[in-house]
Motif scaffolding. Structure first.
Motif, PDB file in Angstrom:
ATOM      1  N   GLY A 132      -7.034  62.488  28.327  1.00 14.17           N
ATOM      2  CA  GLY A 132      -7.335  62.867  29.702  1.00 14.17           C
ATOM      3  C   GLY A 132      -6.223  63.702  30.291  1.00 14.17           C
ATOM      4  N   ILE A 133      -6.496  64.296  31.440  1.00  8.81           N
ATOM      5  CA  ILE A 133      -5.530  65.187  32.064  1.00  8.81           C
ATOM      6  C   ILE A 133      -4.301  64.422  32.553  1.00  8.81           C
ATOM      7  CG2 ILE A 133      -6.568  65.075  34.365  1.00  8.81           C
ATOM      8  CD1 ILE A 133      -5.074  68.196  32.653  1.00  8.81           C
ATOM      9  N   ILE A 134      -4.476  63.174  33.007  1.00  8.95           N
ATOM     10  CA  ILE A 134      -3.324  62.406  33.490  1.00  8.95           C
ATOM     11  C   ILE A 134      -2.380  62.059  32.342  1.00  8.95           C
ATOM     12  CG2 ILE A 134      -2.596  60.258  34.611  1.00  8.95           C
ATOM     13  CD1 ILE A 134      -5.124  60.411  36.304  1.00  8.95           C
ATOM     14  N   PRO A 135      -2.873  61.512  31.220  1.00  6.73           N
ATOM     15  CA  PRO A 135      -1.963  61.297  30.083  1.00  6.73           C
ATOM     16  C   PRO A 135      -1.326  62.592  29.593  1.00  6.73           C
ATOM     17  CG  PRO A 135      -3.992  60.071  29.759  1.00  6.73           C
ATOM     18  CD  PRO A 135      -4.211  60.946  30.941  1.00  6.73           C
ATOM     19  N   ALA A 136      -2.081  63.704  29.637  1.00  5.54           N
ATOM     20  CA  ALA A 136      -1.519  64.979  29.181  1.00  5.54           C
ATOM     21  C   ALA A 136      -0.355  65.407  30.062  1.00  5.54           C
ATOM     22  CB  ALA A 136      -2.600  66.056  29.170  1.00  5.54           C
ATOM     23  N   ASN A 174     -11.067  44.270  45.728  1.00 10.84           N
ATOM     24  CA  ASN A 174     -12.115  45.146  45.201  1.00 10.84           C
ATOM     25  C   ASN A 174     -11.576  46.524  44.832  1.00 10.84           C
ATOM     26  OD1 ASN A 174     -14.807  45.700  44.461  1.00 10.84           O
ATOM     27  ND2 ASN A 174     -15.171  46.750  46.393  1.00 10.84           N
ATOM     28  N   ILE A 175     -10.268  46.653  44.716  1.00 10.62           N
ATOM     29  CA  ILE A 175      -9.661  47.929  44.351  1.00 10.62           C
ATOM     30  C   ILE A 175      -8.863  47.740  43.073  1.00 10.62           C
ATOM     31  CG2 ILE A 175      -8.051  49.743  45.030  1.00 10.62           C
ATOM     32  CD1 ILE A 175      -8.768  49.231  47.916  1.00 10.62           C
ATOM     33  N   SER A 176      -9.196  48.532  42.054  1.00  9.37           N
ATOM     34  CA  SER A 176      -8.494  48.447  40.776  1.00  9.37           C
ATOM     35  C   SER A 176      -7.732  49.743  40.530  1.00  9.37           C
ATOM     36  CB  SER A 176      -9.486  48.210  39.623  1.00  9.37           C
ATOM     37  OG  SER A 176     -10.287  49.362  39.425  1.00  9.37           O
ATOM     38  N   VAL A 177      -6.848  49.712  39.570  1.00  6.66           N
ATOM     39  CA  VAL A 177      -6.146  50.930  39.179  1.00  6.66           C
ATOM     40  C   VAL A 177      -7.026  51.717  38.224  1.00  6.66           C
ATOM     41  CG1 VAL A 177      -3.893  49.858  39.473  1.00  6.66           C
ATOM     42  CG2 VAL A 177      -5.004  49.804  37.234  1.00  6.66           C
ATOM     43  N   LEU A 178      -6.715  52.995  38.059  1.00  6.74           N
ATOM     44  CA  LEU A 178      -7.436  53.803  37.081  1.00  6.74           C
ATOM     45  C   LEU A 178      -7.064  53.313  35.694  1.00  6.74           C
ATOM     46  CD1 LEU A 178      -9.309  56.315  36.914  1.00  6.74           C
ATOM     47  CD2 LEU A 178      -7.241  57.656  36.465  1.00  6.74           C
ATOM     48  N   PRO A 179      -8.039  53.024  34.852  1.00  7.55           N
ATOM     49  CA  PRO A 179      -7.714  52.498  33.520  1.00  7.55           C
ATOM     50  C   PRO A 179      -6.861  53.476  32.715  1.00  7.55           C
ATOM     51  CG  PRO A 179     -10.060  52.237  34.005  1.00  7.55           C
ATOM     52  CD  PRO A 179      -9.495  53.105  35.079  1.00  7.55           C
ATOM     53  N   ARG A 203      -6.253  74.381  27.660  1.00  6.25           N
ATOM     54  CA  ARG A 203      -5.866  73.318  28.588  1.00  6.25           C
ATOM     55  C   ARG A 203      -6.778  72.107  28.423  1.00  6.25           C
ATOM     56  NH1 ARG A 203      -8.328  71.696  32.949  1.00  6.25           N
ATOM     57  NH2 ARG A 203      -7.246  70.614  34.644  1.00  6.25           N
ATOM     58  N   GLN A 204      -8.083  72.341  28.306  1.00  4.21           N
ATOM     59  CA  GLN A 204      -9.026  71.239  28.156  1.00  4.21           C
ATOM     60  C   GLN A 204      -8.827  70.522  26.822  1.00  4.21           C
ATOM     61  OE1 GLN A 204     -12.445  73.783  28.831  1.00  4.21           O
ATOM     62  NE2 GLN A 204     -12.978  72.641  30.680  1.00  4.21           N
ATOM     63  N   ARG A 205      -8.561  71.272  25.773  1.00  5.92           N
ATOM     64  CA  ARG A 205      -8.327  70.642  24.474  1.00  5.92           C
ATOM     65  C   ARG A 205      -7.107  69.735  24.519  1.00  5.92           C
ATOM     66  NH1 ARG A 205      -8.216  75.686  20.584  1.00  5.92           N
ATOM     67  NH2 ARG A 205      -8.474  76.930  22.462  1.00  5.92           N
ATOM     68  N   THR A 206      -6.055  70.209  25.197  1.00  4.01           N
ATOM     69  CA  THR A 206      -4.848  69.394  25.342  1.00  4.01           C
ATOM     70  C   THR A 206      -5.163  68.089  26.066  1.00  4.01           C
ATOM     71  OG1 THR A 206      -3.435  71.355  25.364  1.00  4.01           O
ATOM     72  CG2 THR A 206      -2.517  69.332  26.300  1.00  4.01           C
ATOM     73  N   ALA A 207      -5.992  68.186  27.110  1.00  5.64           N
ATOM     74  CA  ALA A 207      -6.360  66.988  27.875  1.00  5.64           C
ATOM     75  C   ALA A 207      -7.168  66.021  27.020  1.00  5.64           C
ATOM     76  CB  ALA A 207      -7.140  67.381  29.124  1.00  5.64           C
ATOM     77  N   VAL A 208      -8.157  66.525  26.302  1.00  5.99           N
ATOM     78  CA  VAL A 208      -9.006  65.647  25.487  1.00  5.99           C
ATOM     79  C   VAL A 208      -8.189  64.954  24.402  1.00  5.99           C
ATOM     80  CG1 VAL A 208     -10.926  65.599  23.860  1.00  5.99           C
ATOM     81  CG2 VAL A 208     -11.117  66.928  25.961  1.00  5.99           C
ATOM     82  N   TRP A 219     -18.963  68.935  32.815  1.00  4.17           N
ATOM     83  CA  TRP A 219     -18.310  69.316  31.560  1.00  4.17           C
ATOM     84  C   TRP A 219     -16.789  69.315  31.736  1.00  4.17           C
ATOM     85  CZ3 TRP A 219     -15.997  74.370  30.855  1.00  4.17           C
ATOM     86  CH2 TRP A 219     -15.611  74.656  29.540  1.00  4.17           C
ATOM     87  N   GLN A 220     -16.315  69.839  32.868  1.00  6.55           N
ATOM     88  CA  GLN A 220     -14.882  69.832  33.139  1.00  6.55           C
ATOM     89  C   GLN A 220     -14.378  68.410  33.360  1.00  6.55           C
ATOM     90  OE1 GLN A 220     -12.248  72.409  33.483  1.00  6.55           O
ATOM     91  NE2 GLN A 220     -11.303  70.412  33.245  1.00  6.55           N
ATOM     92  N   ASN A 221     -15.145  67.590  34.074  1.00  7.61           N
ATOM     93  CA  ASN A 221     -14.721  66.214  34.327  1.00  7.61           C
ATOM     94  C   ASN A 221     -14.624  65.402  33.035  1.00  7.61           C
ATOM     95  OD1 ASN A 221     -14.303  66.306  37.091  1.00  7.61           O
ATOM     96  ND2 ASN A 221     -16.410  65.787  37.593  1.00  7.61           N
ATOM     97  N   LEU A 222     -15.517  65.647  32.095  1.00  6.72           N
ATOM     98  CA  LEU A 222     -15.421  64.945  30.812  1.00  6.72           C
ATOM     99  C   LEU A 222     -14.086  65.240  30.146  1.00  6.72           C
ATOM    100  CD1 LEU A 222     -19.029  65.490  29.387  1.00  6.72           C
ATOM    101  CD2 LEU A 222     -18.051  63.346  30.236  1.00  6.72           C
ATOM    102  N   ALA A 223     -13.678  66.499  30.122  1.00 11.61           N
ATOM    103  CA  ALA A 223     -12.383  66.848  29.534  1.00 11.61           C
ATOM    104  C   ALA A 223     -11.244  66.196  30.296  1.00 11.61           C
ATOM    105  CB  ALA A 223     -12.215  68.367  29.514  1.00 11.61           C
ATOM    106  N   ASN A 224     -11.367  66.150  31.615  1.00 17.09           N
ATOM    107  CA  ASN A 224     -10.294  65.568  32.436  1.00 17.09           C
ATOM    108  C   ASN A 224     -10.046  64.105  32.121  1.00 17.09           C
ATOM    109  OD1 ASN A 224      -9.840  67.971  33.745  1.00 17.09           O
ATOM    110  ND2 ASN A 224     -10.942  67.414  35.606  1.00 17.09           N
ATOM    111  N   PHE A 225     -11.058  63.418  31.605  1.00 16.00           N
ATOM    112  CA  PHE A 225     -10.902  61.995  31.305  1.00 16.00           C
ATOM    113  C   PHE A 225     -11.056  61.689  29.820  1.00 16.00           C
ATOM    114  CE2 PHE A 225     -11.804  62.243  35.805  1.00 16.00           C
ATOM    115  CZ  PHE A 225     -10.778  61.450  36.303  1.00 16.00           C
ATOM    116  N   GLY A 226     -10.829  62.705  28.995  1.00 19.19           N
ATOM    117  CA  GLY A 226     -10.680  62.477  27.568  1.00 19.19           C
ATOM    118  C   GLY A 226     -11.946  62.278  26.783  1.00 19.19           C
ATOM    119  N   VAL A 227     -13.095  62.707  27.326  1.00 20.98           N
ATOM    120  CA  VAL A 227     -14.352  62.626  26.587  1.00 20.98           C
ATOM    121  C   VAL A 227     -14.627  63.990  25.964  1.00 20.98           C
ATOM    122  CG1 VAL A 227     -16.826  62.181  26.710  1.00 20.98           C
ATOM    123  CG2 VAL A 227     -15.251  60.860  28.130  1.00 20.98           C
TER     124      VAL A 227
END
Length: 429
Positions: A416-420, A229-234, A407-412, A340-348
């Motif tokens: 997302g922040i992880i790919p950035a 029941n545990i998956s990786v982050l997509p 910073r947020q624009r770079t993430a979007v 709003w910050q979380n959306l940027a963190n995950f590329g929305v």
């Protein structure tokens, strides 16, 4: 703060921060403490606040004190002092959720745990519990007083809940009387003096189960064990220069993160299973959203919203699961800051209408198109760059804008922040 750090053996970590000599302030507030009155938030919003005296006498079936959010030892000690030698009202469940194992240790050492249990309270394990609908769901048609930050509809785990938010003093006085009670009136009626609390000079600090970090080279060899029941982050792909797709959801004002990614016992067991948790996305607003998003696929879609989109708890899942289902952009009148910050963190991409009335012109299933995103979100782009949202279904155009930092624009743009972060060159942060 210095007293707290000293009490837990960290007094040397304290650094006093003071304003510069002669500092002036743009805004000052004065609070007349003698004018303060106990307040309570009615169902079903934390800002639906009235004086306790205005709703006194409403019958209750439950009072819950504590969770993982905000409570300190004083909350539990105050409740214990108020109920000592007394009994909760018939038909009222007084539930105690210690905020941490350490607080439970201190409650027990001081005798507060005994006094609460003797008065009829039920002491639960440390954690969120009733605050996110994992147990302690209120009885149907009965008012529940809770000392939590949130009371959005259905968050407690019951669809027809009636959750009120109040102080530990109000919750405890009401548990003793069986109706919503101003604690000052309770104290006056029974001639109870304000409790003189004596909190421990040195609170419990239990680090016995903490493990020292491994050296990096050894830590790199440790494998993560994941159950079924545990998956990786997509993996989320980068934002294309043009996004085109249907509007799958149109919402009004004050959409909460509980409506985006529901709490409660049905959904929360899948918090570490993003594909499964996604099946619950927006279902409190539109039960068909997950399937329609799956039908659209990875091409992307839009959500249209009103004021204060994403209010409530700051959990990332309310951004992750819609993104997993293909959400590329939200266009709203305004946003709650943390979501709003979380959306940027995950590329929305979070955009706002220049003219809020344009919200009313868009319908579900309209096809929208945004172009020139890479230039508009470039690090050197003007912060107030206007984007043109094209409604190809209605042959209309709406002006929209963003308030994203560099910073947020770079993430979007990166998805997302992880790919950035993974795209940064070694040694460049």
């Amino acid at each position: 703060m210095h007293r707290f750090l000293h009490s837990v053996g960290r007094g040397d970590d304290f650094t006093e921060l003071l304003p510069r000599s002669g500092a002036v302030y743009d805004l000052t507030d004065e609070i007349d403490l003698s004018a303060l009155r106990p307040l309570i938030a009615r169902p079903t919003s934390p800002d639906n606040v009235v004086p306790v005296s205005e709703v006194a006498g409403e019958p209750i079936g439950q009072a819950v004190i504590g969770s993982s959010a905000n409570p300190g030892l004083r909350d539990f000690a105050m409740s214990a002092a108020m109920v000592k030698g007394r009994q909760t009202a018939a038909g009222v469940s007084l539930d105690i959720n210690p905020a941490s194992r350490e607080i439970l240790q201190d409650m027990t050492r001081s005798g507060a745990t005994f006094d609460l249990i003797a008065a009829g309270a039920r002491v639960h394990q440390s954690g969120c519990l009733g605050c996110i609908g994992m147990g302690q769901a209120p009885a149907a048609g009965r008012n529940s007083l809770r000392t939590f930050p949130r009371n959005f509809p259905g968050r407690s785990g019951a669809e027809d809940d009636a959750v009120w938010l109040c102080s530990p003093e109000t919750a405890t006085a009401s548990a003793l009387t069986g109706v919503i009670t101003d604690p000052r009136d309770w104290a006056a009626q029974y001639e109870v003096a304000p409790p003189d609390l004596h909190l421990p000079d040195r609170p419990a600090v239990n680090d016995a189960m903490l493990e020292a970090p491994l050296p990096p080279e050894e830590a790199a060899r440790v494998g993560l064990e994941r159950g079924p029941n545990i998956s990786v982050l997509p993996d989320f792909d980068a934002l294309p220069d043009t996004v085109e797709g249907p509007v799958l959801l149109k919402a009004g004002d004050n959409v909460s993160t509980d409506e985006i990614s529901p709490a409660g016992a049905r959904a929360l067991p899948y918090r570490s299973n993003i594909p499964k948790l996604s099946d619950f996305t927006f279902t409190r607003i539109d039960a068909t959203y997950p399937q329609r998003a799956a039908d659209v696929g990875s091409g992307g879609h839009f959500v249209i919203a009103g004021e204060n989109y994403g209010q409530g708890s700051s959990r990332e899942h309310a951004a992750i699961t819609p993104r997993h289902l293909g959400l590329r952009a939200v266009i709203a009148k305004s946003y709650a800051r943390i979501h709003w910050q979380n959306l940027a963190n995950f590329g929305v991409l979070a955009l706002e209408f220049d003219d809020p009335d344009d919200h009313d012109r868009i319908r579900v299933d309209d096809r929208l198109r945004l172009s020139g995103l890479h230039a508009a979100l470039a690090p050197d782009a003007d912060a107030d760059t206007t984007l043109h949202l094209i409604n190809t279904t209605r042959d209309e155009e709406y002006a929209v804008h963003h308030s994203l930092s560099q910073r947020q624009r770079t993430a979007v743009l990166a998805g997302g922040i992880i790919p950035a972060l993974t795209r940064k060159e070694p040694g460049k942060g």
